[in-house]
Design a protein around this motif. Structure first.
Motif, mmCIF file in Angstrom:
data_model
loop_
_atom_site.group_PDB
_atom_site.id
_atom_site.type_symbol
_atom_site.label_atom_id
_atom_site.label_comp_id
_atom_site.label_asym_id
_atom_site.label_seq_id
_atom_site.Cartn_x
_atom_site.Cartn_y
_atom_site.Cartn_z
ATOM 1 N N PHE A 76 0.712 -1.078 0.124
ATOM 2 C CA PHE A 76 -0.081 0.216 0.181
ATOM 3 C C PHE A 76 0.824 1.071 0.031
ATOM 4 O O PHE A 76 0.693 2.054 -0.759
ATOM 5 C CB PHE A 76 -0.849 -0.121 1.379
ATOM 6 N N LEU A 77 1.933 1.125 1.038
ATOM 7 C CA LEU A 77 2.529 2.467 1.138
ATOM 8 C C LEU A 77 3.509 2.632 -0.209
ATOM 9 O O LEU A 77 3.920 3.728 -0.655
ATOM 10 C CB LEU A 77 3.536 2.363 2.393
ATOM 11 N N GLU A 78 4.036 1.557 -0.741
ATOM 12 C CA GLU A 78 4.825 1.647 -1.951
ATOM 13 C C GLU A 78 3.935 2.286 -3.164
ATOM 14 O O GLU A 78 4.556 3.137 -4.044
ATOM 15 C CB GLU A 78 5.364 0.170 -2.655
ATOM 16 N N ASN A 79 2.895 2.017 -3.095
ATOM 17 C CA ASN A 79 1.956 2.347 -4.157
ATOM 18 C C ASN A 79 1.169 3.684 -4.026
ATOM 19 O O ASN A 79 0.515 4.195 -4.901
ATOM 20 C CB ASN A 79 1.088 1.213 -4.573
ATOM 21 N N LEU A 80 1.555 4.492 -2.878
ATOM 22 C CA LEU A 80 0.785 5.675 -2.389
ATOM 23 C C LEU A 80 1.649 6.810 -2.648
ATOM 24 O O LEU A 80 2.931 7.147 -2.553
ATOM 25 C CB LEU A 80 0.425 5.482 -0.924
ATOM 26 N N TYR A 81 0.888 7.854 -3.442
ATOM 27 C CA TYR A 81 1.133 8.962 -3.805
ATOM 28 C C TYR A 81 0.324 10.181 -3.307
ATOM 29 O O TYR A 81 -1.048 9.931 -3.097
ATOM 30 C CB TYR A 81 1.404 9.187 -5.241
ATOM 31 N N LEU A 82 0.837 11.372 -3.003
ATOM 32 C CA LEU A 82 0.026 12.437 -2.383
ATOM 33 C C LEU A 82 0.207 13.425 -3.589
ATOM 34 O O LEU A 82 1.301 13.816 -3.566
ATOM 35 C CB LEU A 82 0.395 12.820 -0.998
ATOM 36 N N VAL A 83 -0.604 14.135 -3.971
ATOM 37 C CA VAL A 83 -0.635 15.324 -4.758
ATOM 38 C C VAL A 83 -1.298 16.620 -3.817
ATOM 39 O O VAL A 83 -2.770 16.428 -3.688
ATOM 40 C CB VAL A 83 -1.277 15.519 -6.215
ATOM 41 N N ALA A 84 -0.661 17.426 -3.072
ATOM 42 C CA ALA A 84 -1.199 18.146 -2.004
ATOM 43 C C ALA A 84 -1.281 19.794 -2.460
ATOM 44 O O ALA A 84 -1.009 19.770 -3.773
ATOM 45 C CB ALA A 84 -0.377 18.036 -1.037
ATOM 46 N N GLU A 85 -1.938 20.426 -1.958
ATOM 47 C CA GLU A 85 -2.180 21.800 -2.215
ATOM 48 C C GLU A 85 -2.458 22.049 -3.543
ATOM 49 O O GLU A 85 -2.095 22.768 -4.467
ATOM 50 C CB GLU A 85 -0.671 22.604 -1.942
ATOM 51 N N ASN A 86 -3.459 21.503 -3.981
ATOM 52 C CA ASN A 86 -4.659 21.407 -5.271
ATOM 53 C C ASN A 86 -3.498 21.202 -6.335
ATOM 54 O O ASN A 86 -3.908 21.921 -7.445
ATOM 55 C CB ASN A 86 -5.289 22.805 -5.292
ATOM 56 N N GLY A 87 -2.600 20.341 -6.327
ATOM 57 C CA GLY A 87 -1.839 20.143 -7.444
ATOM 58 C C GLY A 87 -0.460 20.882 -7.324
ATOM 59 O O GLY A 87 0.336 20.868 -8.541
ATOM 60 N N SER A 88 -0.165 21.509 -6.351
ATOM 61 C CA SER A 88 0.809 22.359 -6.284
ATOM 62 C C SER A 88 2.257 21.772 -5.796
ATOM 63 O O SER A 88 3.380 22.077 -6.088
ATOM 64 C CB SER A 88 0.730 23.654 -5.556
ATOM 65 N N ILE A 89 1.904 20.669 -5.102
ATOM 66 C CA ILE A 89 3.159 19.869 -4.603
ATOM 67 C C ILE A 89 2.987 18.165 -4.817
ATOM 68 O O ILE A 89 1.773 17.710 -4.221
ATOM 69 C CB ILE A 89 3.417 19.918 -3.119
ATOM 70 N N GLY A 90 3.837 17.628 -5.071
ATOM 71 C CA GLY A 90 3.631 15.960 -5.267
ATOM 72 C C GLY A 90 4.704 15.193 -4.284
ATOM 73 O O GLY A 90 5.797 15.869 -4.110
ATOM 74 N N TYR A 91 4.089 14.281 -3.723
ATOM 75 C CA TYR A 91 4.983 13.299 -2.682
ATOM 76 C C TYR A 91 4.842 12.036 -3.127
ATOM 77 O O TYR A 91 3.569 11.495 -3.371
ATOM 78 C CB TYR A 91 4.449 13.426 -1.204
ATOM 79 N N ASN A 92 5.939 11.089 -2.973
ATOM 80 C CA ASN A 92 5.801 9.794 -3.080
ATOM 81 C C ASN A 92 6.120 9.149 -1.494
ATOM 82 O O ASN A 92 6.865 9.835 -0.910
ATOM 83 C CB ASN A 92 6.486 9.139 -3.959
ATOM 84 N N PHE A 93 5.870 8.018 -1.315
ATOM 85 C CA PHE A 93 6.268 7.666 0.054
ATOM 86 C C PHE A 93 7.394 6.715 0.073
ATOM 87 O O PHE A 93 7.454 5.916 -0.786
ATOM 88 C CB PHE A 93 4.997 6.770 0.741
ATOM 89 N N ASN A 94 8.331 7.182 0.884
ATOM 90 C CA ASN A 94 9.752 6.498 0.666
ATOM 91 C C ASN A 94 9.564 5.625 1.905
ATOM 92 O O ASN A 94 9.410 5.984 3.190
ATOM 93 C CB ASN A 94 10.826 7.487 1.026
#
Ligand SMILES: [Mg+2]
Length: 286
Positions: A76-94
């Protein structure tokens, strides 16, 4: 079936409030937590929200983590991404560091108006219906809608609509062409102002590109293998650009549809909010 060919979907992107949670709810249901967990065993998923990283962690992720069966957690964590702040910042889970790490960040157009100065001016304008959130977001400016004593979700949405029109008047008074620099996104519980080139449509593109770069995924030109689900596709809704159809396959689980597709039951009735999202996830998992 709402999806013409579920087998073509390689990744999924979800708005958070009103899409994986129901209107006025802060946390996803157990059913939704299970569905997202099972989906992430199969493919990458991204949450694309107006919230900033810390708010996503405390309102969505921490809840999900408690509900996930231990044997499914790593995938789950390997495949989880977060695009926050309405598209202004992207994160992947390390998974080695056990935390999110940033993979792209948009820029506030300081040359148009300094972000701090903008926040102060806007805070005064909206004071009857909400307040600017200082120091939480990194790129965007967010006005949080007052919840009132009764916490009535329809009243909160109405206040949010007032804020949306105040922000629009404020920006158009200063710049008749403000949409070249800023987008306004109304999420119902708050209004976000983001750089025009870093709205949620950018999030879809960046999500596709990081999957290509880091994991070898192949996508067509407009990322039509990414399923995109949100609930505010109307003009100045915070999913307007997310669901505009430039990238991905857009579905709306909100009242409005515009350029997206509705989600329907067999009998033709529309499925809204988490019910619509669950139906689409089930079609992919079948
Ligand atoms: Mg929403």
């Amino acid at each position: 079936m709402n999806l013409e060919n579920p087998n073509l979907i390689k990744a999924c992107m979800f708005d958070m409030d009103g899409t994986i949670t129901d209107k006025g709810m802060h946390y996803p249901s157990q059913e939704m937590a299970d569905a997202l967990t099972n989906l992430a065993q199969k493919m990458p998923i991204a949450i694309c929200t107006g919230r900033q990283l810390e708010s996503f962690e405390s309102h969505g992720l921490n809840y999900l983590l408690k509900e996930i069966q231990p044997k499914k957690l790593e995938r789950f964590l390997e495949n989880l991404y977060l695009v926050a702040e309405n598209g202004s910042i992207g994160y992947n889970f390390n998974t080695d560091l056990d935390r999110f790490q940033e993979f792209y960040r948009g820029q506030w157009p300081e040359e148009i108006i300094e972000r701090n100065n903008f926040m102060k001016q806007l805070d005064e304008e909206v004071s009857e219906f909400g307040e600017v959130v200082y120091e939480a977001h990194r790129v965007v400016v967010v006005v949080r809608t007052f919840h009132g004593e009764d916490n009535d979700i329809d009243k909160i949405y109405n206040r949010s609509a007032e804020i949306e029109s105040i922000v629009k008047s404020f920006l158009s008074e200063h710049w008749s062409n403000f949409e070249e620099f800023f987008h306004i996104g109304n999420a119902g519980i708050g209004v976000v102002v983001c750089p025009a080139d870093s709205d949620k449509d950018r999030g879809i593109k960046e999500f596709g590109d990081i999957l290509t770069k880091s994991r070898g995924y192949e996508f067509s030109k407009n990322y039509r293998e990414i399923l995109v689900i949100g609930d505010n596709p109307q003009i100045r809704g915070n999913d307007h650009y997310f669901l505009a159809g430039k990238y991905g396959i857009p579905f709306s689980v909100g009242d409005h549809v515009l350029n997206a597709s509705p989600v329907k039951e067999k009998n033709g009735n529309r499925l809204l909010h988490s019910a619509g999202t669950l139906a689409l996830i089930r079609e992919i998992l079948q």
